[in-house]
Design a protein around this motif. Structure first.
Motif, short mmCIF file in Angstrom:
data_model
loop_
_atom_site.label_atom_id
_atom_site.label_comp_id
_atom_site.label_asym_id
_atom_site.label_seq_id
_atom_site.Cartn_x
_atom_site.Cartn_y
_atom_site.Cartn_z
N HIS A 44 0.82 -1.21 0.00
CA HIS A 44 0.00 0.00 0.00
C HIS A 44 0.85 1.26 0.00
O HIS A 44 0.35 2.35 0.30
CB HIS A 44 -0.92 0.01 1.23
CG HIS A 44 -1.93 -1.11 1.22
ND1 HIS A 44 -2.96 -1.18 0.29
CD2 HIS A 44 -2.05 -2.22 1.99
CE1 HIS A 44 -3.67 -2.27 0.51
NE2 HIS A 44 -3.14 -2.92 1.54
N ILE A 49 -11.29 -0.11 1.21
CA ILE A 49 -10.92 -1.25 2.05
C ILE A 49 -11.80 -1.34 3.28
O ILE A 49 -12.22 -2.42 3.71
CB ILE A 49 -9.43 -1.15 2.46
CG1 ILE A 49 -8.55 -1.26 1.20
CG2 ILE A 49 -9.07 -2.22 3.47
CD1 ILE A 49 -7.08 -1.05 1.47
N ASP A 76 -3.68 4.36 0.64
CA ASP A 76 -3.72 3.02 1.24
C ASP A 76 -5.11 2.63 1.75
O ASP A 76 -5.28 1.57 2.33
CB ASP A 76 -2.68 2.91 2.36
CG ASP A 76 -2.90 3.88 3.50
OD1 ASP A 76 -3.93 4.60 3.49
OD2 ASP A 76 -2.04 3.93 4.40
N THR A 80 -8.17 -0.21 -2.81
CA THR A 80 -7.47 -1.29 -3.48
C THR A 80 -8.08 -1.52 -4.85
O THR A 80 -9.25 -1.20 -5.06
CB THR A 80 -7.55 -2.60 -2.66
OG1 THR A 80 -6.78 -3.62 -3.30
CG2 THR A 80 -8.98 -3.09 -2.53
#
Length: 447
Positions: A42, A107, A151, A154
């Protein structure tokens, strides 16, 4: 005046199309994309540099040469640049060209979102990284837009199918067709098809006219037949005929049958002539007027924004009917003459009848001599009955005088920096900044 510090975080869509200036304030070019390299895990992608367009040629400008964004321009710290054409490497990503419109996943919630922008930030050590992304939750323009850290999402490393191109086109909505064609030329075949699908018919038609013939055929072939026919209708008849002439005869005939009969009829007439004749080069939609039209009407017609400068340079006066092939041709009126006459004057009284016309079968060499002899940017083409069937413009002639692949060579041509006032002088061979792309298309290794 107190100078403000350059921002340490910049959104990439804000960079699109910005001027790039050297330390003296002279123009280098305009930003076309941000080049980054994705990293494992990430960790935010490292920003390698900018793809900067200089006279329709993209070059690579390392981020180490960017001092910041000030007063709506990207300012460089040095005039020493590599003038080799930028070519994207497999480990590189175009932030605007490839990441915008991508579907990724948050995420924390598992919700699928669309990327609408990305922010790059200057971090310790002088590196730039892509640290944030702006995403739209839900489909359509009414979805909520939120900014998240790199981060927190995804999916960037996965191949994207049916990515769309709405946000990419929004970033470059003010580009001229020739510049958008240059941008498309440098994208992958898949991304070009996605952008073509997102453009409206008129905009796509304008862009197709600026692309090399093989890319025109590729993009048209990727459209559904009905859409392809609509795009051909939006093109100039001569350009549509040229493109159809590159297709297999069966494919061309199928598309002609899907076009509106009036539009198809004009294109079919042009396809009867050899490419290197006046008939093969002419457009069948010049500005045609009756002799009792006024100068004011003529000036209003040539002000129409869709007319090219060559077609707007003069009007053609005929007897009815006024669609090509017209009634008997009477003469032409130059726009400079129109500007000197009272608005109520009839155009039939100010026409030039001394300029010889061309025949559809007139060969290219003779057409070229004709335009040069009379200092014309356009010339009428008459059939044997004296009817106006079209007009040959100087840009049509240049298209046929230049090598067949001139558009592609133009997109790939070496830059002539001295041609633009204030542009940088290209460095001598081997005079490339340390750590920059040391070979055509190479880039600094990602750390």
């Amino acid at each position: 005046m107190v100078s403000r510090p350059a921002p340490s975080r910049v959104y990439c869509r804000r960079l699109a199309g910005l001027l790039v200036l050297d330390p003296n304030g002279d123009q280098v070019g305009r930003v076309r994309d941000v080049i980054a390299t994705l990293r494992l895990g990430h960790e935010p992608p490292r920003v390698l540099g900018l793809a900067v367009e200089v006279q329709r040629r993209p070059i690579f400008v390392p981020m180490s040469r960017v001092t910041g964004v000030e007063s709506g321009a990207v300012v460089l710290s040095s005039a020493r640049l590599s003038w080799r054409r930028f070519q994207q490497r497999p480990n590189e990503t175009r932030v605007l060209g490839e990441l915008l419109d991508r579907r990724v996943t948050l995420i924390s919630s598992g919700v699928e979102v669309t990327v609408v922008d990305a922010a790059i930030e200057l971090v310790r050590g002088g590196d730039w990284v892509l640290d944030q992304v702006a995403v739209r939750v839900g489909r359509g323009r009414r979805g909520e837009v939120k900014t998240v850290a790199w981060d927190e999402v995804t999916g960037f490393s996965l191949p994207e199918e049916g990515q769309g191109a709405a946000n990419l086109l929004a970033a470059f909505e003010k580009l001229r067709p020739a510049d958008l064609a240059s941008l498309l030329h440098d994208l992958s075949e898949k991304r070009r098809a996605e952008v073509a699908a997102a453009l409206d018919d008129e905009r796509l038609a304008d862009v197709l006219e600026e692309l090399p013939e093989d890319e025109q055929v590729e993009l048209l072939g990727g459209l559904a037949d009905e859409r392809a026919a609509d795009v051909l209708e939006a093109m100039g008849p001569d350009d549509a005929a040229d493109l159809l002439g590159e297709l297999p005869a069966d494919d061309a005939e199928r598309l002609l049958r899907l076009m509106e009969p009036d539009e198809a009829a004009g294109v079919r007439r042009l396809l009867l002539y050899a490419d290197d004749t006046a008939g093969g080069m002419m457009t069948s939609e010049p500005v045609v007027l009756a002799p009792n039209a006024t100068v004011a009407e003529a000036l209003a017609r040539i002000r129409e924004p869709e007319l090219s400068p060559a077609l707007a340079a003069q009007v053609y006066v005929v007897r009815p009917p006024y669609e090509t092939p017209t009634g008997r041709y009477l003469g032409l009126a130059h726009f400079q003459r129109l500007l000197r006459e009272p608005p109520a004057t009839l155009v039939g009284g100010v026409i030039d009848v001394d300029i010889a016309s061309l025949r559809p079968e007139t060969p290219l060499a003779e057409v070229t001599r004709h335009l040069a002899s009379y200092n014309l940017v356009a010339a009428p083409v008459l059939d044997r009955a004296g009817r106006l069937v079209g007009v040959v413009t100087v840009d049509d002639v240049l298209d046929h005088l230049l090598p067949a692949n001139w558009r592609e060579r133009q997109l790939d041509a070496d830059v002539d920096a001295r041609a633009t006032p204030g542009a940088l002088t290209p460095p001598a061979a081997g005079d490339v900044e340390p750590g920059s792309r040391g070979e055509a298309g190479s880039s600094p290794a990602a750390s």
